[in-house]
Scaffold this motif. Structure first.
Motif, PDB file in Angstrom:
ATOM      1  N   TRP A 157       5.978   6.930  -1.302  1.00 51.35           N
ATOM      2  CA  TRP A 157       5.283   6.329  -2.437  1.00 51.35           C
ATOM      3  C   TRP A 157       5.562   7.054  -3.740  1.00 51.35           C
ATOM      4  O   TRP A 157       5.813   6.422  -4.774  1.00 51.35           O
ATOM      5  CB  TRP A 157       3.787   6.284  -2.160  1.00 51.35           C
ATOM      6  N   ASP A 158       5.542   8.361  -3.720  1.00 49.07           N
ATOM      7  CA  ASP A 158       5.748   9.110  -4.961  1.00 49.07           C
ATOM      8  C   ASP A 158       7.158   8.910  -5.515  1.00 49.07           C
ATOM      9  O   ASP A 158       7.380   9.061  -6.715  1.00 49.07           O
ATOM     10  CB  ASP A 158       5.480  10.603  -4.734  1.00 49.07           C
ATOM     11  N   TYR A 185       5.019   2.942   2.285  1.00 51.39           N
ATOM     12  CA  TYR A 185       6.226   3.659   1.887  1.00 51.39           C
ATOM     13  C   TYR A 185       6.239   5.082   2.438  1.00 51.39           C
ATOM     14  O   TYR A 185       7.306   5.585   2.824  1.00 51.39           O
ATOM     15  CB  TYR A 185       6.358   3.626   0.365  1.00 51.39           C
ATOM     16  N   ASP A 186       5.081   5.704   2.509  1.00 50.93           N
ATOM     17  CA  ASP A 186       5.022   7.030   3.125  1.00 50.93           C
ATOM     18  C   ASP A 186       5.403   6.956   4.602  1.00 50.93           C
ATOM     19  O   ASP A 186       6.006   7.890   5.143  1.00 50.93           O
ATOM     20  CB  ASP A 186       3.622   7.631   2.965  1.00 50.93           C
ATOM     21  N   HIS A 199       0.833  -1.204   0.000  1.00 51.67           N
ATOM     22  CA  HIS A 199       0.000   0.000   0.000  1.00 51.67           C
ATOM     23  C   HIS A 199       0.866   1.252   0.000  1.00 51.67           C
ATOM     24  O   HIS A 199       1.961   1.264   0.578  1.00 51.67           O
ATOM     25  CB  HIS A 199      -0.894  -0.020   1.237  1.00 51.67           C
ATOM     26  N   ARG A 200       0.398   2.297  -0.611  1.00 51.99           N
ATOM     27  CA  ARG A 200       1.163   3.540  -0.658  1.00 51.99           C
ATOM     28  C   ARG A 200       1.516   4.045   0.744  1.00 51.99           C
ATOM     29  O   ARG A 200       2.593   4.624   0.964  1.00 51.99           O
ATOM     30  CB  ARG A 200       0.400   4.614  -1.426  1.00 51.99           C
ATOM     31  N   LEU A 235       7.146   4.635  -6.654  1.00 47.40           N
ATOM     32  CA  LEU A 235       6.264   4.174  -7.733  1.00 47.40           C
ATOM     33  C   LEU A 235       6.971   4.173  -9.089  1.00 47.40           C
ATOM     34  O   LEU A 235       6.844   3.199  -9.852  1.00 47.40           O
ATOM     35  CB  LEU A 235       4.987   5.010  -7.779  1.00 47.40           C
TER      36      LEU A 235
END
Length: 504
Positions: free
Chosen positions: A115-116, A102-103, A98-99, A119
């Motif tokens: 996440w950004d 990573y955040d 899930h994003r 990805l």
């Protein structure tokens, strides 16, 4: 004379393979040192062959210590000992997590790991059969496919879950992770597309690449705070390799901390117990060990199920337990169209498994070496189910899965529920069941934790604290395990490490 190259990569698994490819593409010489053999076993390449690989010659077959909170059982952990590492043994499920996972890494101080930022690395690896999109890449080394010829029992699982109120999900790596659906898989032309096959085989004839298999790494040689070489043995002969640039440990959540310990890098007490002199007192090595957990809810079928044409792990569900209000799901029940006892116990001759899975565990364990002998098994204590949350979330998952298993959509495939053999009387009985059955989802991480605090082993650039010229790039650096299968995240770590090394 020592074998010399620009970089040494210890371990040819998911991260090591993607890292090696990017270094070769950038024009650097790379020496890959792998403990396992060449990936010649036909069961590696058949998507249905993975059960036959477990405990075989390409499996480290790690055994844990007796687990205090899991009925005193020792757990069996399959780990790949072959080119491709565990990507040559796994179920080929392609999930990123899930994003929010990573955040959360970035929020802990791991700049560049949100996440950004990651990805694009996932997308860079991919050659997704759907083509390029906001969530997928095309033209990368790793083929990601949708499953065709879906098994009717796997379809019935999805139908049952949706009928019970779970949303239908077409892509667990898309906008919304939660729901029931079919997996995307690392399968190409009907064969497993391991990280080794995807990233390294296309450049095997490069003069920049040296691959040494069946090689046990004894230690990284550290002089004056600098990693200067790798001592390893092949067939009993001691050899030395040197790197002009850097040495990268990609031996996995079990292997990488063990190599560090044998090299004198780790907790002073752990090293003393193994008879190893301290080179760098780094207490975090081998700590923070954790894993996704599975419980086998097994059903006997009235007749043998038709053979699977894919990976035997076609459909699954992401859902929330009653124990969390996180945005991200904490459960990942998995459908297997074969009986799969997570405790290694009895199974019917024919049937299927709905495996309640926990993907946000809070319990943490440890790993340390028993001696400096690289052939000696490490002392692995994951301390599973030590946290009440883990038990209660798995209890919720068992209840959820038994509800799906009892739905009319699956009735044609069910003669009887085999595990549990009788309906649990109450929640206490399910707690006991969880402690008796819980096993691995094969997603061990965390033992060379990335971070900025004193418990970190590597910094956000993956450099080992206190040792110049040495990095770790594999699932061991993950501060917390992503909520999904870890093959794709490990490949991403390899991609990220390449960017860090190349200054991208």
């Amino acid at each position: 004379m020592p074998q010399q190259s620009d970089y040494i990569v210890i371990g040819a698994g998911s991260a090591g393979s993607s890292l090696t490819r990017r270094l070769i593409d950038a024009g650097h010489s790379v020496h890959v040192i792998e403990a396992g053999s060449v990936d010649t076993d036909p069961n590696i390449h058949s998507p249905q062959g993975w059960p036959a690989l477990l405990t075989g010659p390409n499996d480290w077959a790690v055994m844990t210590t007796p687990q205090e909170h899991a009925a005193g059982r020792e757990l069996f952990w399959p780990r790949g000992k072959v080119l491709g590492g565990s990507s040559s043994l796994n179920g080929m499920i392609y999930i990123r997590g899930h994003r929010d996972d990573y955040d959360a890494w970035e929020a802990e101080g791991n700049t560049g790991w949100g996440w950004d930022s990651v990805l694009p690395l996932f997308k860079r690896s991919e050659d997704h059969e759907d083509g390029a999109s906001a969530f997928h890449g095309a033209g990368g080394p790793l083929h990601v496919s949708r499953l065709r010829d879906r098994h009717p029992a796997a379809q019935a699982f999805v139908d049952a879950a949706v009928a019970l109120g779970h949303p239908l999900t077409e892509d667990f790596n898309g906008e919304i992770m939660e729901g029931a659906g079919f997996n995307h898989a690392t399968i190409k032309d009907g064969k497993r597309h391991s990280a080794w096959q995807a990233f390294v085989v296309p450049v095997l004839d490069s003069p920049l690449l040296t691959v040494t298999t069946d090689a046990l790494v004894h230690r990284v040689v550290i002089e004056g705070g600098q990693a200067v070489g790798v001592e390893y043995s092949v067939g009993g002969e001691m050899l030395v390799a040197t790197a002009d640039a850097e040495i990268i440990l990609s031996a996995g959540a079990i292997g990488s901390p063990a190599v560090l310990h044998r090299s004198g890098v780790g907790d002073r007490a752990d090293l003393a117990a193994a008879g190893v002199d301290v080179v760098v007192d780094l207490p975090g090595v081998g700590k923070n060990l954790h894993d996704h957990l599975l419980v086998g809810n097994i059903y006997e079928s009235p007749s043998p199920l038709i053979p699977g044409r894919n990976n035997l792990l076609e459909s699954q569900l992401f859902a929330h337990s009653r124990q969390t209000d996180d945005n991200a799901p904490d459960l990942q029940p998995l459908f297997l169209h074969l009986p799969y006892p997570t405790d290694g116990g009895d199974a019917p001759a024919q049937g299927f498994t709905i495996a309640p899975g926990l993907v946000a565990p809070r319990s943490r364990g440890t790993l340390r070496i028993a001696s400096a002998d690289p052939a000696a098994a490490a002392i692995v204590d994951p301390n599973i189910l030590a946290e009440d949350y883990d038990v209660e979330a798995l209890v919720d998952a068992v209840i959820m899965c038994r509800e799906i298993g009892g739905h009319e959509a699956l009735a044609p495939f069910v003669a009887r529920e085999y595990v549990p053999s009788s309906a649990p009387a109450d929640r206490d009985a399910i707690r006991s069941l969880v402690r008796a059955l819980a096993g691995t989802y094969h997603h061990q991480v965390g033992t060379c934790r990335m971070g900025v605090g004193d418990d970190a082993v590597v910094d956000p650039q993956l450099r080992v604290r206190g040792v110049a010229g040495l990095r770790v790039a594999d699932a061991s650096i993950m501060p917390t395990v992503p909520r999904g299968n870890t093959n794709a995240p490990a490949i991403m770590v390899g991609e990220k490490s390449a960017d860090l090394l190349l200054g991208a």
